[in-house]
Scaffold this motif. Sequence first.
Motif, PDB file in Angstrom:
ATOM      1  N   ALA A   1       0.850  -1.190   0.000  1.00 27.49           N
ATOM      2  CA  ALA A   1       0.000   0.000   0.000  1.00 27.49           C
ATOM      3  C   ALA A   1       0.887   1.242   0.000  1.00 27.49           C
ATOM      4  CB  ALA A   1      -0.908   0.022   1.224  1.00 27.49           C
ATOM      5  N   GLY A   2       0.483   2.231  -0.779  1.00 21.40           N
ATOM      6  CA  GLY A   2       1.217   3.486  -0.787  1.00 21.40           C
ATOM      7  C   GLY A   2       2.423   3.473  -1.704  1.00 21.40           C
ATOM      8  N   MET A   3       3.358   4.374  -1.436  1.00 24.01           N
ATOM      9  CA  MET A   3       4.531   4.579  -2.287  1.00 24.01           C
ATOM     10  C   MET A   3       5.644   3.584  -1.965  1.00 24.01           C
ATOM     11  SD  MET A   3       6.016   6.389  -4.695  1.00 24.01           S
ATOM     12  CE  MET A   3       5.198   7.990  -4.840  1.00 24.01           C
ATOM     13  N   PRO A   4       6.070   2.761  -2.927  1.00 28.42           N
ATOM     14  CA  PRO A   4       7.200   1.861  -2.687  1.00 28.42           C
ATOM     15  C   PRO A   4       8.441   2.636  -2.257  1.00 28.42           C
ATOM     16  CG  PRO A   4       6.086   1.303  -4.736  1.00 28.42           C
ATOM     17  CD  PRO A   4       5.505   2.607  -4.279  1.00 28.42           C
ATOM     18  N   ALA A   5       9.274   1.990  -1.463  1.00 26.72           N
ATOM     19  CA  ALA A   5      10.548   2.531  -0.978  1.00 26.72           C
ATOM     20  C   ALA A   5      10.384   3.510   0.181  1.00 26.72           C
ATOM     21  CB  ALA A   5      11.364   3.186  -2.090  1.00 26.72           C
ATOM     22  N   ILE A   6       9.149   3.887   0.540  1.00 23.23           N
ATOM     23  CA  ILE A   6       8.931   4.722   1.718  1.00 23.23           C
ATOM     24  C   ILE A   6       8.483   3.798   2.851  1.00 23.23           C
ATOM     25  CG2 ILE A   6       7.638   6.643   2.715  1.00 23.23           C
ATOM     26  CD1 ILE A   6       9.579   7.480   0.521  1.00 23.23           C
ATOM     27  N   SER A   7       9.425   3.464   3.736  1.00 26.81           N
ATOM     28  CA  SER A   7       9.202   2.467   4.796  1.00 26.81           C
ATOM     29  C   SER A   7       8.774   1.127   4.208  1.00 26.81           C
ATOM     30  CB  SER A   7       8.157   2.958   5.813  1.00 26.81           C
ATOM     31  OG  SER A   7       8.687   3.996   6.590  1.00 26.81           O
ATOM     32  N   ASP A   8       9.172   0.868   2.979  1.00 30.87           N
ATOM     33  CA  ASP A   8       8.889  -0.381   2.274  1.00 30.87           C
ATOM     34  C   ASP A   8      10.067  -0.686   1.348  1.00 30.87           C
ATOM     35  OD1 ASP A   8       6.387  -1.389   3.154  1.00 30.87           O
ATOM     36  OD2 ASP A   8       5.322   0.154   2.031  1.00 30.87           O
ATOM     37  N   PRO A   9      10.183  -1.931   0.860  1.00 33.70           N
ATOM     38  CA  PRO A   9      11.290  -2.264  -0.053  1.00 33.70           C
ATOM     39  C   PRO A   9      11.248  -1.418  -1.322  1.00 33.70           C
ATOM     40  CG  PRO A   9      10.208  -4.249   0.747  1.00 33.70           C
ATOM     41  CD  PRO A   9       9.350  -3.097   1.168  1.00 33.70           C
ATOM     42  N   GLY A  10      12.425  -1.188  -1.922  1.00 31.61           N
ATOM     43  CA  GLY A  10      12.482  -0.465  -3.182  1.00 31.61           C
ATOM     44  C   GLY A  10      13.736   0.369  -3.370  1.00 31.61           C
ATOM     45  N   TYR A  11      14.283   0.876  -2.272  1.00 32.55           N
ATOM     46  CA  TYR A  11      15.454   1.758  -2.363  1.00 32.55           C
ATOM     47  C   TYR A  11      16.608   1.093  -3.113  1.00 32.55           C
ATOM     48  CZ  TYR A  11      19.873   3.738  -0.710  1.00 32.55           C
ATOM     49  OH  TYR A  11      21.147   4.237  -0.647  1.00 32.55           O
ATOM     50  N   GLU A  12      16.867  -0.172  -2.809  1.00 30.22           N
ATOM     51  CA  GLU A  12      18.033  -0.846  -3.381  1.00 30.22           C
ATOM     52  C   GLU A  12      17.910  -1.028  -4.895  1.00 30.22           C
ATOM     53  OE1 GLU A  12      17.703  -1.956   0.918  1.00 30.22           O
ATOM     54  OE2 GLU A  12      16.319  -1.927  -0.781  1.00 30.22           O
ATOM     55  N   ILE A  13      16.736  -1.456  -5.362  1.00 31.07           N
ATOM     56  CA  ILE A  13      16.611  -1.702  -6.805  1.00 31.07           C
ATOM     57  C   ILE A  13      16.576  -0.385  -7.583  1.00 31.07           C
ATOM     58  CG2 ILE A  13      14.082  -1.834  -6.911  1.00 31.07           C
ATOM     59  CD1 ILE A  13      14.510  -4.200  -8.897  1.00 31.07           C
ATOM     60  N   VAL A  14      16.052   0.664  -6.971  1.00 31.94           N
ATOM     61  CA  VAL A  14      16.118   1.990  -7.617  1.00 31.94           C
ATOM     62  C   VAL A  14      17.574   2.395  -7.793  1.00 31.94           C
ATOM     63  CG1 VAL A  14      15.659   4.448  -7.298  1.00 31.94           C
ATOM     64  CG2 VAL A  14      13.850   2.779  -6.864  1.00 31.94           C
ATOM     65  N   GLY A  15      18.379   2.210  -6.751  1.00 29.73           N
ATOM     66  CA  GLY A  15      19.796   2.536  -6.841  1.00 29.73           C
ATOM     67  C   GLY A  15      20.515   1.707  -7.885  1.00 29.73           C
ATOM     68  N   ALA A  16      20.196   0.410  -7.949  1.00 27.14           N
ATOM     69  CA  ALA A  16      20.830  -0.473  -8.939  1.00 27.14           C
ATOM     70  C   ALA A  16      20.452  -0.059 -10.353  1.00 27.14           C
ATOM     71  CB  ALA A  16      20.404  -1.921  -8.679  1.00 27.14           C
ATOM     72  N   ALA A  17      19.195   0.321 -10.553  1.00 30.16           N
ATOM     73  CA  ALA A  17      18.754   0.753 -11.881  1.00 30.16           C
ATOM     74  C   ALA A  17      19.483   2.021 -12.311  1.00 30.16           C
ATOM     75  CB  ALA A  17      17.243   0.984 -11.871  1.00 30.16           C
ATOM     76  N   ILE A  18      19.614   2.963 -11.414  1.00 28.30           N
ATOM     77  CA  ILE A  18      20.311   4.215 -11.729  1.00 28.30           C
ATOM     78  C   ILE A  18      21.758   3.942 -12.094  1.00 28.30           C
ATOM     79  CG2 ILE A  18      21.150   6.380 -10.717  1.00 28.30           C
ATOM     80  CD1 ILE A  18      18.491   6.450  -9.123  1.00 28.30           C
ATOM     81  N   GLU A  19      22.403   3.026 -11.370  1.00 24.10           N
ATOM     82  CA  GLU A  19      23.807   2.693 -11.647  1.00 24.10           C
ATOM     83  C   GLU A  19      23.978   2.117 -13.047  1.00 24.10           C
ATOM     84  OE1 GLU A  19      25.486   0.133  -8.749  1.00 24.10           O
ATOM     85  OE2 GLU A  19      25.407   1.629  -7.126  1.00 24.10           O
ATOM     86  N   GLN A  20      22.956   1.409 -13.545  1.00 16.06           N
ATOM     87  CA  GLN A  20      23.066   0.780 -14.864  1.00 16.06           C
ATOM     88  C   GLN A  20      22.333   1.575 -15.950  1.00 16.06           C
ATOM     89  OE1 GLN A  20      22.930  -3.528 -15.134  1.00 16.06           O
ATOM     90  NE2 GLN A  20      22.975  -3.713 -12.902  1.00 16.06           N
ATOM     91  N   ASP A  21      22.075   2.850 -15.664  1.00 18.53           N
ATOM     92  CA  ASP A  21      21.455   3.760 -16.641  1.00 18.53           C
ATOM     93  C   ASP A  21      20.088   3.274 -17.111  1.00 18.53           C
ATOM     94  OD1 ASP A  21      23.363   5.810 -16.697  1.00 18.53           O
ATOM     95  OD2 ASP A  21      24.654   4.615 -18.008  1.00 18.53           O
ATOM     96  N   VAL A  22      19.366   2.621 -16.215  1.00 16.72           N
ATOM     97  CA  VAL A  22      17.985   2.249 -16.491  1.00 16.72           C
ATOM     98  C   VAL A  22      17.091   3.371 -15.960  1.00 16.72           C
ATOM     99  CG1 VAL A  22      16.121   0.648 -15.886  1.00 16.72           C
ATOM    100  CG2 VAL A  22      18.403  -0.231 -16.417  1.00 16.72           C
TER     101      VAL A  22
END
Length: 290
Positions: free
Chosen positions: A94-115
């Motif tokens: 429920a709500g926005m992913p990565a806000i007190s929920d999983p998501g921060y790590e995959i967002v960071g990984a995507a940014i590192e690989q220019d996704v």
Amino acid sequence: MQIQKSFEPHETGTLYIVPTPIGNLEDITYRALSILKTVSIIAAEDTRNTKKLLNHFEITTPLVSYHEHNKLEREQPLMDRLVSGESIALVSDAGMPAISDPGYEIVGAAIEQDVAVVVLPGANAALCALVGSGLPNQEFLFYGFLPRKKKEKEAELKRLGMAKATLLFYESPYRIKETLKDIATHLGDRNIAIARELTKRFEEYVRGTTQELVEWAEANEARGEFCIVVEGTTVEQLADEANWWDNLAIPEHVEHYIAHENLSSKDAIKQVAIDRKLPKREVYQAYHIE
């Protein structure tokens, strides 16, 4: 430096961060539904919970779990799909992913690989609670869930106690009573509001002082997930905190730092001189001679 132009063509897929309703299913956006229908796969915190949402809107996109306990092992397979050109939607329960929920790590990984990472606007419990609390919202600090261990929790509340910004916390029904007591103890008597069951049929706001809400929690059964909104410290409170030593004689002030901050007498005298804006020799004399 990296510049992302979200809606220009990319060789890779796109990672969409899609907020989902926090209670009322009508709060999902048309855009969110469109993304959930057209991506290759949906990475969900709890596939069973998300399946109910998808069934309601007749969405048949495949699901894969992505939660706190498997996020590291799931990351690379998801990144491989993104790099190969597939697009993925990330959702939480429920709500926005990565806000007190999983998501921060995959967002960071995507940014590192220019996704490209495209975040959709949508439901968020903390902001709803903040606006509905009636407390100042020009400046606010979102913390999320306080630590469970007592000493860590007390240390965080002590640190946050000096903030002028309105404070936002999440809490479960199992710990709300204890947390309200801790807030009252460590932040003092302030204006506070709690919101529960936001956007649902039994949505409820309780507004008052910290002591009033402690009494309310003792007298009522806690149900649903809670958002806690606490007034920031005032200028008067800061002044009181800054001059906590007003009622202490200079030797007592020095002894406080020795006993509670583990300072040497030399360092304690130096700190007392800073606190009181006195020459160090005057503090030394009051402590050692007088």
